[in-house]
Design a protein around this motif. Structure first.
Motif, mmCIF file in Angstrom:
data_model
loop_
_atom_site.group_PDB
_atom_site.id
_atom_site.type_symbol
_atom_site.label_atom_id
_atom_site.label_comp_id
_atom_site.label_asym_id
_atom_site.label_seq_id
_atom_site.Cartn_x
_atom_site.Cartn_y
_atom_site.Cartn_z
ATOM 1 N N GLY A 281 0.815 -1.212 0.000
ATOM 2 C CA GLY A 281 0.000 0.000 0.000
ATOM 3 C C GLY A 281 0.846 1.258 0.000
ATOM 4 O O GLY A 281 0.370 2.339 -0.351
ATOM 5 N N SER A 282 2.122 1.125 0.396
ATOM 6 C CA SER A 282 2.991 2.306 0.504
ATOM 7 C C SER A 282 3.461 2.798 -0.865
ATOM 8 O O SER A 282 4.041 3.872 -0.967
ATOM 9 N N VAL A 283 3.230 2.009 -1.922
ATOM 10 C CA VAL A 283 3.730 2.374 -3.250
ATOM 11 C C VAL A 283 2.549 2.776 -4.132
ATOM 12 O O VAL A 283 1.506 2.121 -4.128
ATOM 13 N N GLU A 284 2.730 3.867 -4.888
ATOM 14 C CA GLU A 284 1.665 4.310 -5.797
ATOM 15 C C GLU A 284 1.698 3.426 -7.041
ATOM 16 O O GLU A 284 2.694 3.404 -7.762
ATOM 17 N N HIS B 299 14.440 -10.023 -6.213
ATOM 18 C CA HIS B 299 15.355 -9.627 -7.286
ATOM 19 C C HIS B 299 15.555 -8.113 -7.375
ATOM 20 O O HIS B 299 16.597 -7.652 -7.811
ATOM 21 N N ALA B 300 14.519 -7.365 -7.045
ATOM 22 C CA ALA B 300 14.566 -5.909 -7.264
ATOM 23 C C ALA B 300 13.984 -5.180 -6.057
ATOM 24 O O ALA B 300 12.954 -4.519 -6.156
ATOM 25 N N PRO B 301 14.663 -5.277 -4.882
ATOM 26 C CA PRO B 301 14.085 -4.686 -3.667
ATOM 27 C C PRO B 301 13.801 -3.188 -3.815
ATOM 28 O O PRO B 301 12.846 -2.668 -3.227
ATOM 29 N N ASP B 302 14.605 -2.479 -4.658
ATOM 30 C CA ASP B 302 14.419 -1.027 -4.790
ATOM 31 C C ASP B 302 13.109 -0.664 -5.471
ATOM 32 O O ASP B 302 12.677 0.493 -5.419
ATOM 33 N N GLU C 179 10.756 5.122 -4.129
ATOM 34 C CA GLU C 179 11.414 6.057 -5.051
ATOM 35 C C GLU C 179 10.648 6.128 -6.377
ATOM 36 O O GLU C 179 10.687 7.136 -7.073
ATOM 37 N N PHE C 180 9.950 5.042 -6.728
ATOM 38 C CA PHE C 180 9.291 4.971 -8.036
ATOM 39 C C PHE C 180 7.785 4.734 -7.893
ATOM 40 O O PHE C 180 7.359 3.926 -7.070
#
Ligand SMILES: Cc1ncc(COP(=O)(O)O)c(C=O)c1O
Length: 438
Positions: free
Chosen positions: A57-60, A273-276, A281-282
């Protein structure tokens, strides 16, 4: 929605309930409606819910349904009501998304062959555009000299992570026709410069592939795209890449009623594989198609005749290449399950006998199943082709001028009452003649 509930929605009992109601309501009829598609709208809602819940939920995030998987406008409108956006890859899909009521900001325009006019329309409306290649980027440069845009514009990259089990579905091979390959000679540097020169270029897009691609392969492609975004941002010393469109492609289990890989599992692989990706940030866009609808639909057809030929038992039905195009032309890549029902829609029981289930088209390969053990089919029975909610009935093939069947949405009330809504009416002979110069 928990997985066990999804599985219950994908059960033989539920399909039989819908099929029997369809016969009762005349949506299937041996003379007037020998073939029809069905989409279980409750199951669709549960699947979309599971997609929304899988992402933090923290990511748009905008989950843009890939319209190619099922471009019927009422289906797109339902998905919009369920909070999805829409990914389109042709002017037709673009128009269908608008007709379904998506706001321009909810639409993502892909395709490796966008014309100037299509691009201009997208930029004017503020639809997101993923640029496929350098020439298209130059075209956008030109268009932006005369018009400002609210569109968010990204570049599709090909992470070249390799093929899955089906070559034709693998879009991130070394020589894929899609996107710009950063690892090709000088392309990473050229991309960094392209972003430096164009402050309006703010997204990266990748779509590693569809059915047949393992989750780890897909996640590796996303990870390479995240790494490129971070490289661009760090080389430019500013946060220019603000969003990542990670494409669709979750494979579907066509072998049984279990949802073997779900969105939650994919998100776990992405985290590994892609924690970022989930750092905040995105912003994110996804473009799932098949996994949203395939298991929530089936196609039903009457058996018109049965015969044996050279000892081979064959049931001639009304479902063939016109609604199961991939299965007929590439049966090893796209096997589908078929179930046998009597004329009321009730499941047939009895000894399983190997038989071919053929379609009505005039070529020998028009078979949806070969040597399939099923209770012996007879004229007047029904067959159901399972997991065909995406890329099947909604995407007909017009060989032999076979008419496009109706597609019905079904909902099942707690008391078992089935209600139908028309998602596409059946094509008529008059429609066909109109289309073919008659
Ligand atoms: C760019 C893009 N996005 C999304 C999809 C949807 O893939 P799937 O239906 O496997 O989720 C496709 C399928 O071809 C695609 O090409």
């Amino acid at each position: 929605m928990a997985n066990h509930q999804l599985t219950a929605l994908h059960s033989p009992e539920r399909r039989e309930l819908i099929l029997r109601a369809a016969v009762r309501d005349g949506l299937l009829d041996p003379e007037n409606a020998q073939l029809a598609g069905f989409l279980d709208l409750d199951a669709v809602a549960a699947t979309v819910d599971s997609l929304h819940r899988a992402f933090p939920g923290s990511v748009e995030v905008l989950h843009a349904f890939a319209a190619k998987a099922n471009s019927l406008v009422p289906v797109l409108a339902r998905l919009r009501d369920l909070g999805m956006g829409c990914e389109v890859a042709s002017p037709g899909e673009f128009a269908q998304a608008l007709a379904a009521g998506f706001q321009p900001a909810q639409i993502v325009f892909d395709s490796p062959a966008k014309t100037r006019r299509e691009l201009a329309q997208a930029l004017e409306l503020g639809v997101a555009v993923n640029v496929d290649n350098w020439q298209e980027l130059a075209r956008i440069d030109e268009l932006l000299t005369t018009r400002p845009t609210r569109s968010r514009i990204g570049v599709r990259v090909n992470p070249q992570t390799g093929a899955g089990a089906i070559g034709a579905m693998s879009t991130a091979t070394a020589t894929s026709k899609f996107g710009i390959a950063p690892a090709d000679d000088g392309n990473t540097e050229r991309l960094v410069e392209a972003f430096r020169d164009r402050p309006w270029l703010t997204w990266l897009h990748c779509h590693v592939g569809s059915q047949g691609c393992p989750l780890d392969l897909m996640a590796q492609g996303v990870a390479a795209t995240v790494a490129l975004a971070r490289k661009i941002n760090s080389e430019l010393g500013r946060r220019q890449v603000v969003g990542l469109d990670i494409g669709g492609g979750l494979p579907v289990n066509f072998a049984d009623d279990l949802a073997t890989s779900g969105y939650q599992e994919y998100v776990e692989r992405l985290r590994a594989h892609a924690p970022d990706l989930f750092s905040g940030e995105f912003q994110l866009v996804t473009e799932f198609g098949r996994s949203v609808l395939a298991k929530n639909g089936f196609t039903a057809a009457y058996v018109e005749y049965t015969k044996t030929s050279g000892g081979r038992a064959i049931a001639i039905t009304f479902a063939g290449v016109q609604v199961a195009t991939r299965t007929v032309f590439a049966p090893d890549s796209w096997p589908i399950r078929v179930t046998a029902h009597d004329a009321t829609g009730a499941a047939k029981h009895g000894e399983a006998v190997e038989q071919d289930v053929a379609g009505p088209a005039c070529f020998a390969g028009d078979l949806v199943a070969e040597a399939r053990p099923l209770p012996m089919l007879e004229p007047g029975d029904l067959v159901a082709l399972l997991d065909t909610g995406a890329y099947y009935t909604s995407t007909p093939f017009s060989y032999n001028s076979l008419l496009e069947p109706a597609v019905h949405g079904a909902t099942v009330a707690a008391d078992g009452t089935v209600r139908f809504a028309t998602l596409r009416r059946a094509q008529t002979v008059a429609d066909l003649l109109g289309r073919t110069g008659g």
